[in-house]
Design a protein around this motif. Structure first.
Motif, PDB file in Angstrom:
ATOM      1  N   VAL A   1      38.798  52.257  48.620  1.00 16.49           N
ATOM      2  CA  VAL A   1      40.071  51.891  48.022  1.00 16.49           C
ATOM      3  C   VAL A   1      40.766  53.166  47.558  1.00 16.49           C
ATOM      4  O   VAL A   1      40.160  54.023  46.927  1.00 16.49           O
ATOM      5  N   ASN A   2      42.041  53.268  47.890  1.00 13.47           N
ATOM      6  CA  ASN A   2      42.873  54.371  47.408  1.00 13.47           C
ATOM      7  C   ASN A   2      44.003  53.779  46.579  1.00 13.47           C
ATOM      8  O   ASN A   2      44.607  52.783  46.984  1.00 13.47           O
ATOM      9  N   THR A   3      44.272  54.376  45.440  1.00 12.51           N
ATOM     10  CA  THR A   3      45.390  53.935  44.604  1.00 12.51           C
ATOM     11  C   THR A   3      46.263  55.135  44.288  1.00 12.51           C
ATOM     12  O   THR A   3      45.786  56.265  44.209  1.00 12.51           O
ATOM     13  N   VAL A  14      43.304  49.496  50.998  1.00 11.28           N
ATOM     14  CA  VAL A  14      41.896  49.131  51.148  1.00 11.28           C
ATOM     15  C   VAL A  14      41.543  49.178  52.626  1.00 11.28           C
ATOM     16  O   VAL A  14      42.185  48.507  53.438  1.00 11.28           O
ATOM     17  N   ASP A  15      40.542  49.961  52.989  1.00  9.95           N
ATOM     18  CA  ASP A  15      40.069  50.001  54.378  1.00  9.95           C
ATOM     19  C   ASP A  15      39.151  48.818  54.627  1.00  9.95           C
ATOM     20  O   ASP A  15      38.108  48.680  53.972  1.00  9.95           O
ATOM     21  N   LEU A  16      39.557  47.957  55.560  1.00  4.56           N
ATOM     22  CA  LEU A  16      38.773  46.772  55.905  1.00  4.56           C
ATOM     23  C   LEU A  16      38.664  46.658  57.431  1.00  4.56           C
ATOM     24  O   LEU A  16      39.172  45.702  58.023  1.00  4.56           O
ATOM     25  N   PRO A  17      38.008  47.619  58.083  1.00  7.40           N
ATOM     26  CA  PRO A  17      37.931  47.570  59.538  1.00  7.40           C
ATOM     27  C   PRO A  17      37.194  46.320  60.019  1.00  7.40           C
ATOM     28  O   PRO A  17      36.171  45.938  59.459  1.00  7.40           O
ATOM     29  N   GLY A  18      37.766  45.680  61.017  1.00  8.13           N
ATOM     30  CA  GLY A  18      37.140  44.501  61.598  1.00  8.13           C
ATOM     31  C   GLY A  18      37.343  43.216  60.826  1.00  8.13           C
ATOM     32  O   GLY A  18      36.858  42.168  61.231  1.00  8.13           O
ATOM     33  N   VAL A  19      38.059  43.265  59.701  1.00 12.09           N
ATOM     34  CA  VAL A  19      38.303  42.065  58.903  1.00 12.09           C
ATOM     35  C   VAL A  19      39.697  41.550  59.234  1.00 12.09           C
ATOM     36  O   VAL A  19      40.678  42.278  59.120  1.00 12.09           O
ATOM     37  N   LYS A  20      39.765  40.284  59.648  1.00 13.97           N
ATOM     38  CA  LYS A  20      41.054  39.673  59.966  1.00 13.97           C
ATOM     39  C   LYS A  20      41.797  39.349  58.682  1.00 13.97           C
ATOM     40  O   LYS A  20      41.184  39.041  57.656  1.00 13.97           O
ATOM     41  N   LYS A  21      43.138  39.399  58.756  1.00 17.80           N
ATOM     42  CA  LYS A  21      43.921  39.131  57.546  1.00 17.80           C
ATOM     43  C   LYS A  21      43.712  37.707  57.049  1.00 17.80           C
ATOM     44  O   LYS A  21      43.855  37.444  55.861  1.00 17.80           O
ATOM     45  N   THR A  34      43.131  40.523  42.242  1.00 20.66           N
ATOM     46  CA  THR A  34      41.811  40.483  42.866  1.00 20.66           C
ATOM     47  C   THR A  34      41.953  40.407  44.377  1.00 20.66           C
ATOM     48  O   THR A  34      42.677  39.560  44.900  1.00 20.66           O
ATOM     49  N   ILE A  35      41.255  41.304  45.057  1.00 19.88           N
ATOM     50  CA  ILE A  35      41.190  41.317  46.512  1.00 19.88           C
ATOM     51  C   ILE A  35      39.782  40.855  46.875  1.00 19.88           C
ATOM     52  O   ILE A  35      38.794  41.413  46.396  1.00 19.88           O
ATOM     53  N   ARG A  62      37.165  42.985  44.746  1.00 20.19           N
ATOM     54  CA  ARG A  62      37.538  44.126  43.899  1.00 20.19           C
ATOM     55  C   ARG A  62      38.727  43.703  43.051  1.00 20.19           C
ATOM     56  O   ARG A  62      39.663  43.093  43.553  1.00 20.19           O
ATOM     57  N   SER A  63      38.702  44.012  41.769  1.00 17.20           N
ATOM     58  CA  SER A  63      39.777  43.606  40.853  1.00 17.20           C
ATOM     59  C   SER A  63      40.417  44.823  40.203  1.00 17.20           C
ATOM     60  O   SER A  63      39.752  45.834  39.964  1.00 17.20           O
ATOM     61  N   PHE A  64      41.716  44.685  39.906  1.00 19.82           N
ATOM     62  CA  PHE A  64      42.499  45.745  39.282  1.00 19.82           C
ATOM     63  C   PHE A  64      43.320  45.156  38.149  1.00 19.82           C
ATOM     64  O   PHE A  64      43.938  44.104  38.316  1.00 19.82           O
ATOM     65  N   SER A  65      43.359  45.827  37.024  1.00 28.83           N
ATOM     66  CA  SER A  65      44.251  45.430  35.930  1.00 28.83           C
ATOM     67  C   SER A  65      45.661  45.876  36.272  1.00 28.83           C
ATOM     68  O   SER A  65      45.868  47.009  36.707  1.00 28.83           O
ATOM     69  N   ILE A  66      46.617  44.990  36.085  1.00 30.50           N
ATOM     70  CA  ILE A  66      48.005  45.280  36.407  1.00 30.50           C
ATOM     71  C   ILE A  66      48.686  45.865  35.160  1.00 30.50           C
ATOM     72  O   ILE A  66      48.605  45.282  34.083  1.00 30.50           O
ATOM     73  N   PRO A  67      49.377  46.996  35.302  1.00 30.56           N
ATOM     74  CA  PRO A  67      50.058  47.610  34.155  1.00 30.56           C
ATOM     75  C   PRO A  67      51.189  46.731  33.617  1.00 30.56           C
ATOM     76  O   PRO A  67      51.724  45.871  34.323  1.00 30.56           O
ATOM     77  N   GLU A  68      51.567  46.953  32.387  1.00 30.93           N
ATOM     78  CA  GLU A  68      52.612  46.170  31.728  1.00 30.93           C
ATOM     79  C   GLU A  68      53.966  46.287  32.412  1.00 30.93           C
ATOM     80  O   GLU A  68      54.764  45.363  32.387  1.00 30.93           O
ATOM     81  N   ASP A  69      54.246  47.428  33.035  1.00 29.73           N
ATOM     82  CA  ASP A  69      55.553  47.614  33.654  1.00 29.73           C
ATOM     83  C   ASP A  69      55.611  47.145  35.114  1.00 29.73           C
ATOM     84  O   ASP A  69      56.552  47.446  35.837  1.00 29.73           O
ATOM     85  N   ALA A  70      54.611  46.368  35.551  1.00 29.93           N
ATOM     86  CA  ALA A  70      54.581  45.874  36.927  1.00 29.93           C
ATOM     87  C   ALA A  70      55.465  44.646  37.087  1.00 29.93           C
ATOM     88  O   ALA A  70      55.503  43.771  36.230  1.00 29.93           O
ATOM     89  N   ASP A  71      56.185  44.596  38.201  1.00 31.44           N
ATOM     90  CA  ASP A  71      57.026  43.451  38.550  1.00 31.44           C
ATOM     91  C   ASP A  71      56.174  42.489  39.376  1.00 31.44           C
ATOM     92  O   ASP A  71      56.161  42.541  40.607  1.00 31.44           O
ATOM     93  N   ILE A  72      55.451  41.594  38.697  1.00 30.70           N
ATOM     94  CA  ILE A  72      54.489  40.725  39.381  1.00 30.70           C
ATOM     95  C   ILE A  72      55.144  39.702  40.299  1.00 30.70           C
ATOM     96  O   ILE A  72      54.476  39.144  41.166  1.00 30.70           O
ATOM     97  N   ASP A  73      56.434  39.466  40.150  1.00 33.96           N
ATOM     98  CA  ASP A  73      57.124  38.507  41.009  1.00 33.96           C
ATOM     99  C   ASP A  73      57.462  39.080  42.377  1.00 33.96           C
ATOM    100  O   ASP A  73      57.853  38.329  43.278  1.00 33.96           O
ATOM    101  N   ASN A  74      57.328  40.376  42.553  1.00 30.09           N
ATOM    102  CA  ASN A  74      57.723  41.004  43.816  1.00 30.09           C
ATOM    103  C   ASN A  74      56.610  41.834  44.461  1.00 30.09           C
ATOM    104  O   ASN A  74      56.891  42.794  45.184  1.00 30.09           O
TER     105      ASN A  74
END
Length: 103
Positions: A1-3, A14-21, A34-35, A62-74
């Motif tokens: 994972v790169n952020t 996120v590198d997911l070789p061979g994994v279908k969407k 959460t991914i 894998r889970s990530f905390s979303i920062p307060e200034d994130a536009d979660i609707d977009n």
């Protein structure tokens, strides 16, 4: 994972070789992104005097905390060539104007 982060938003790759969407889930719950998904791989080789079958599978999350200034609707997500890319835009904060009274 790169952020990474810039003035426009937050990026997760996120590198997911061979994994279908279709086998990937991206969920947002209470400011946690959460991914998750499942890797399924099967290779079968048949030759005249040789037969081989390999399978690999497993769940991932894998889970990530979303920062307060994130536009979660977009939030945007796309998967291409084995790489899942998620973009979380920042909310554009406008500084309110305030008139200062001179005494």
């Amino acid at each position: 994972v790169n952020t990474r982060e810039d003035e426009k938003g937050y990026y997760i790759e996120v590198d997911l070789p061979g994994v279908k969407k279709e086998d990937i889930n991206v969920d947002l719950n209470d400011k946690v992104l959460t991914i998750s998904g499942e890797r399924k791989f099967k290779e079968e080789v048949k030759k005249e005097n040789y037969y081989k079958i390999e399978t690999a599978f497993g769940k991932f999350e894998r889970s990530f905390s979303i920062p307060e200034d994130a536009d979660i609707d977009n939030i945007e997500a796309k998967s291409e060539n084995g790489v899942l890319e998620i973009f979380i835009p920042k909310i554009k904060k406008e500084t309110p104007k305030k008139k200062i009274t001179i005494k």
